[in-house]
Scaffold this motif. Structure first.
Motif, short mmCIF file in Angstrom:
data_model
loop_
_atom_site.label_atom_id
_atom_site.label_comp_id
_atom_site.label_asym_id
_atom_site.label_seq_id
_atom_site.Cartn_x
_atom_site.Cartn_y
_atom_site.Cartn_z
N ASP A 404 0.79 -1.29 -0.03
CA ASP A 404 -0.02 0.17 0.07
C ASP A 404 0.80 1.27 0.04
O ASP A 404 0.52 2.22 -0.81
CB ASP A 404 -0.91 -0.07 1.30
N ASP A 531 -10.49 4.23 6.34
CA ASP A 531 -10.21 3.10 6.86
C ASP A 531 -10.65 3.23 8.17
O ASP A 531 -10.07 3.94 9.30
CB ASP A 531 -8.72 2.81 6.90
N GLU A 535 -10.74 -3.83 12.70
CA GLU A 535 -11.23 -4.94 11.78
C GLU A 535 -12.83 -5.41 11.94
O GLU A 535 -13.40 -5.86 11.29
CB GLU A 535 -10.52 -6.12 12.00
N PRO A 539 -14.57 -0.51 6.01
CA PRO A 539 -14.10 0.59 5.52
C PRO A 539 -15.02 1.20 4.58
O PRO A 539 -16.03 0.40 4.10
CB PRO A 539 -12.93 -0.08 4.69
N GLU A 541 -15.52 3.80 1.01
CA GLU A 541 -14.93 4.34 -0.13
C GLU A 541 -16.14 4.92 -1.06
O GLU A 541 -17.07 4.26 -1.47
CB GLU A 541 -14.07 3.69 -0.80
#
Length: 701
Positions: A404, A531, A535, A539, A541
């Motif tokens: 990333d 983000d 967990e 996420p 977007e």
């Protein structure tokens, strides 16, 4: 006329005379008298003729009749001597061959003894005694014929022995070939085909060659099996394995090929049984690490040589399917570890180079934010991890972070490196056309070049949607992002990133809600990637439009455990479940739960997702317990806790979670699950006592 001719003429005359007399008798006396003459008279004539011939020979050679008999006796005895010695020689060379002529040899020896010739069948030696002079000459002729018959039987028997030896060797080597310890391509010797009628010497050569080749093959197999036990993992029963192989060598010295092969296979089976668990575990760990490399998707950021090496190693590991290949796994294991760590080293160096380029450049504010992974040195850490499963987990985390980081740094560093040349093109086009679009720049990342030019130069407008750069004043606005989590908890760090022509990153630390601000965002459409840093939450977007001072909401929604566990799994569990369902059902019925800690018939990396999917299908509950995932029956858990409260504790008692799990619960669930279940039990009107929990125990009041 010589003596032989005269003798022959005399014998012929006698025969003619006998025939004439027979004809006269037939004419004068009838057929009966003639018949008797033929039966008796003519043989007498022949005997007389032979006697005349022998005497003629003896007379001419100056040899007496007794000397002739002795000479013939010696000649026939020598024939028998050669026959006996051949049999003795073959029996000594091939102990498991039995010609079956012993009785006939003893009979012939007895006949010789009767005629005055003594024979030793052990050595083949003979002695012509004095009585041989008066022996019957015709008897020696009969013995000669009998010896020829015995020799023919010996040759036939030896050819059959050769064919049987060929079959015996083929059977033994075939057993080795079935387990890849011998070549499957072997020819046969035509000399050992009984139908070919080969001589004894030809058969001997063929048998000796056959045995030599078989011995070489079996010795190689012994060495191979012995080497199997010399890897990093040594068998517990190494002494027994070595004894089996020594027995095989001893049997081979005696050409007992079947016994030798049997001992080799016993040694191999011992090794296979002892290595089975270790082999499967080691092979599975290697494939899991390879799977982690594939899922990391780092091909674009490492040398193609490393990718090819991983593919080669995968093929090599998949080709090994026997526990006896355990030692063979050591080389691909070492190669794979080295390749994976070299990948990380390459990515670290490349990221460092890109970041150095960006640091040295005069970058406008907000163009690039260094990720935390910059400057980290992971290679030494990975070198210290011996366990392949642990290495796969850590490698995957590190590779993902570096990938990333490189994805952004590579692009921006490439843009910075080439910016000066491209900036001239942008400037020239702006002066000539008044605007520059991405199509005007025949290169990758055209929008990044235009965006960087916009950040470095006043008096231009940038629309990242096209993308296009125009002369004029560019309006920028403040963008506020209000972040909320569906559920509160520990402090989390949310990362917000704007892309598509304008790049900026902000972080926000909060337990449940907070606001991050981007101060100068150009008008237009941008992509916001958020983000959650946890967990348990998904996420976000999405595209956003900035036309003025803008505030947008981002809510991180809690996601189910299945979604978390199946996030990085490529396989479709709905297709896998039908095959796995019976096995999982049996495990649950036997144990009362199913866990990834069990031996499941799938790759370790796929097991958590499989259990989550199965739990959803069967309406069982699923939870994490440290690194493991457990499927359990919530109702059964509550019943077990209810029984504990009713029958096993009194007011004032305290029972730790460890004691509960060890003595009363069928499923090894984490303490948090027990606490939730205790709340349900406490609310049950049928429960007499009040039950509460602490960090480590339940308490009854």
């Amino acid at each position: 006329m010589n003596g032989n001719a005269k003798t022959a003429a005399g014998i012929g005359g006698l025969v003619v005379l006998a025939a004439a007399i027979g004809a006269g008798i037939f004419v004068w006396s009838g057929s009966q008298a003639a018949t008797w003459f033929v039966l008796v008279g003519i043989p007498l004539v022949v005997v007389v003729g032979i006697t005349l011939y022998v005497r003629g020979v003896v007379a001419r050679s100056g040899t007496s009749e007794q000397q002739f008999v002795r000479t013939r006796a010696r000649s026939v005895a020598e024939e028998f001597q050669e026959c006996v010695r051949r049999v003795n020689d073959l029996e000594a060379a091939y102990p498991n061959w039995s010609p079956g002529v012993d009785a006939r040899l003893e009979s012939i020896e007895g006949d010789f003894r009767t005629e005055g010739v003594s024979f030793d069948l052990e050595s083949g030696a003979f002695d012509l005694g004095k009585g041989v002079k008066s022996a019957d000459l015709q008897k020696f002729e009969q013995l000669s014929t009998e010896i020829e018959s015995v020799e023919a039987e010996i040759e036939s028997s030896f050819r059959e022995f050769g064919a049987a030896e060929q079959e015996r060797v083929d059977d033994a080597l075939e057993r080795l070939a079935e387990v890849d310890l011998a070549s499957a391509d072997r020819g046969s010797s035509p000399e050992l085909d009984p139908e070919k009628g080969a001589t004894v010497p030809e058969c001997r050569d063929a048998i000796d060659g056959l045995r030599s080749d078989a011995t070489d093959e079996i010795e190689t197999a012994i060495g191979t099996v012995r080497e199997m036990g010399r890897g990093d993992v040594r068998p517990d029963d190494a002494d027994a394995v070595e004894r089996d192989l020594e027995d095989a060598e001893t049997a081979l010295e005696r050409y007992e090929f079947g016994t030798a092969v049997e001992r080799i296979l016993e040694a191999r089976d011992r090794l296979r049984d002892q290595f089975s668990g270790s082999f499967e575990s080691e092979r599975e760990s290697l494939l899991d690490l390879i799977d982690a490399v594939d899922r990391a998707d780092v091909d674009a950021y490492v040398d193609a040589e490393y990718v090819d090496d991983v593919d080669r190693i995968e093929s090599e590991v998949e080709s090994l399917d026997s526990a006896l290949d355990l030692a063979e796994l050591s080389r691909p294991r070492a190669d794979l570890r080295r390749t994976c760590i070299d990948m990380i080293a390459t990515m670290e160096r490349d990221l460092e180079d890109d970041v150095r380029t960006l640091r040295e450049a005069d970058l406008p504010p907000g163009y690039y934010a260094e990720p935390e992974v910059v400057g980290e040195r992971f290679v030494d850490e990975l070198e210290e991890i011996d366990d392949l499963d642990a290495l796969a987990d850590r490698w995957s985390e590190v590779a993902t972070q570096l990938r990333d980081a490189l994805e952004t740094a590579n692009t921006k560093a490439a843009v910075v490196d080439a910016y000066d040349d491209v900036a001239d093109t942008i400037e020239t086009t702006l002066e000539r056309e008044g605007e520059v679009t991405g199509d005007d720049l025949p290169m990758r990342h055209a929008d990044q070049f235009l965006g960087l030019y916009f950040r470095r130069n006043d008096g231009v407008e940038f629309d990242p949607d096209v993308p296009v750069l125009r002369r004029g004043d560019v309006e920028t606005y403040e963008l506020a992002v209000e972040v909320t989590y569906e559920r509160g908890g520990d402090v989390r760090t949310a990362t917000l990133e704007l892309t598509d022509g304008y790049a900026a990153t902000e972080t926000l630390e909060t337990r449940i809600a907070g606001t991050a601000t981007f101060p100068d965002v150009p008008a237009g459409t941008h992509t916001l990637a958020a983000d959650p840093g946890d967990e348990d939450f998904a996420p976000v977007e999405r595209e956003i439009r900035v036309d003025g001072e803008t505030t947008i909401d981002v809510e991180f929604v809690e996601r189910g455990l299945r979604e978390q566990l199946c996030e990085d799994v490529d396989a479709d569990m709905e297709e896998v479940l039908p095959e796995m369902r019976p096995r999982l059902g049996d495990l649950f019925a036997d144990e009362g739960y199913v866990s990834t800690a069990m031996d499941l018939p799938v790759r370790d990396s796929h097991a958590p997702c499989l259990l989550a999917a199965w739990a959803e299908e069967t309406a069982y509950d699923v939870c994490r317990d440290g690194d493991d995932v457990v499927v359990y029956d919530r109702e059964q858990l509550e019943r077990e806790l209810t029984n504990v409260v009713r029958y096993n504790v009194e007011p004032g008692d305290r029972l730790t979670f460890d004691e509960l799990e060890r003595n009363f619960l069928s499923a090894p669930v984490p303490d948090s699950v027990v606490r939730d279940a205790v709340v349900a039990v406490d609310a049950d009107a049928d429960v007499e006592y009040s039950v509460t929990t602490t960090e480590t125990a339940i308490e009854v009041r």
